[in-house]
Write a protein that holds these residues in place. Structure first.
Motif, short mmCIF file in Angstrom:
data_model
loop_
_atom_site.label_atom_id
_atom_site.label_comp_id
_atom_site.label_asym_id
_atom_site.label_seq_id
_atom_site.Cartn_x
_atom_site.Cartn_y
_atom_site.Cartn_z
N THR A 20 -0.35 13.49 17.84
CA THR A 20 -1.57 12.91 17.31
C THR A 20 -1.99 13.74 16.12
N MET A 21 -2.36 13.09 15.04
CA MET A 21 -2.79 13.81 13.84
C MET A 21 -4.31 13.95 13.82
N TYR A 22 -4.76 15.13 13.51
CA TYR A 22 -6.18 15.41 13.35
C TYR A 22 -6.43 15.57 11.86
N THR A 23 -7.05 14.56 11.25
CA THR A 23 -7.24 14.57 9.81
C THR A 23 -8.44 13.73 9.41
N LYS A 24 -8.98 14.06 8.26
CA LYS A 24 -10.02 13.23 7.65
C LYS A 24 -9.47 12.49 6.44
N ASP A 25 -8.19 12.68 6.16
CA ASP A 25 -7.53 12.04 5.02
C ASP A 25 -7.35 10.56 5.32
N THR A 70 0.84 -1.19 0.00
CA THR A 70 0.00 0.00 0.00
C THR A 70 0.88 1.24 0.00
N LEU A 71 0.70 2.08 -0.98
CA LEU A 71 1.44 3.34 -1.00
C LEU A 71 0.46 4.50 -0.88
N ILE A 72 0.95 5.60 -0.35
CA ILE A 72 0.16 6.82 -0.23
C ILE A 72 1.01 7.96 -0.78
N PRO A 73 0.44 9.13 -0.98
CA PRO A 73 1.23 10.24 -1.51
C PRO A 73 2.45 10.57 -0.64
N THR A 74 3.53 10.92 -1.31
CA THR A 74 4.79 11.22 -0.63
C THR A 74 4.62 12.30 0.44
N ASN A 75 3.87 13.33 0.13
CA ASN A 75 3.68 14.41 1.12
C ASN A 75 3.03 13.89 2.39
N ASP A 76 2.11 12.95 2.26
CA ASP A 76 1.46 12.39 3.44
C ASP A 76 2.45 11.59 4.28
N ILE A 77 3.38 10.92 3.63
CA ILE A 77 4.40 10.17 4.37
C ILE A 77 5.27 11.13 5.17
N HIS A 105 -5.76 8.30 3.82
CA HIS A 105 -4.43 7.73 3.57
C HIS A 105 -3.71 7.41 4.87
N PHE A 106 -3.90 8.24 5.87
CA PHE A 106 -3.17 8.07 7.12
C PHE A 106 -3.61 6.83 7.89
N ASN A 107 -4.78 6.32 7.60
CA ASN A 107 -5.25 5.08 8.25
C ASN A 107 -4.40 3.88 7.85
N LYS A 108 -3.66 4.00 6.77
CA LYS A 108 -2.84 2.89 6.28
C LYS A 108 -1.49 2.80 6.99
N ILE A 109 -1.18 3.76 7.83
CA ILE A 109 0.10 3.77 8.54
C ILE A 109 -0.12 3.22 9.94
N GLN A 110 0.50 2.07 10.19
CA GLN A 110 0.34 1.40 11.48
C GLN A 110 0.92 2.24 12.61
N GLU A 111 0.23 2.24 13.72
CA GLU A 111 0.67 2.88 14.96
C GLU A 111 0.68 4.40 14.91
#
Length: 57
Positions: A40-45, A21-28, A47-53
């Motif tokens: 803690t990130m506050y987002t509705k994006d 699973t890849l997400i946009p570079t800026n999100d990484i 993509h961030f759900n794909k990053i464990q922990e």
């Protein structure tokens, strides 16, 4: 951003690649900064759900 941020970036990218699973570079980069500083990130994006922990609100 500094070398520590880059290390977190590489860890996240490796995790995403291993999961196929890849997400946009800026999100990484954004996630790497959050990990580095224990934030803690506050987002509705979704993509961030794909990053464990990653702490999401």
């Amino acid at each position: 951003m500094d070398e520590g941020t880059a290390e977190f970036y590489c860890l996240i990218l490796d995790q995403l690649k291993n999961n196929g699973t890849l997400i946009p570079t800026n999100d990484i980069w954004i996630a790497a900064v959050a990990f580095q500083h224990g934030m803690t990130m506050y987002t509705k994006d979704q993509h961030f759900n794909k990053i464990q922990e990653l702490l999401l609100w």
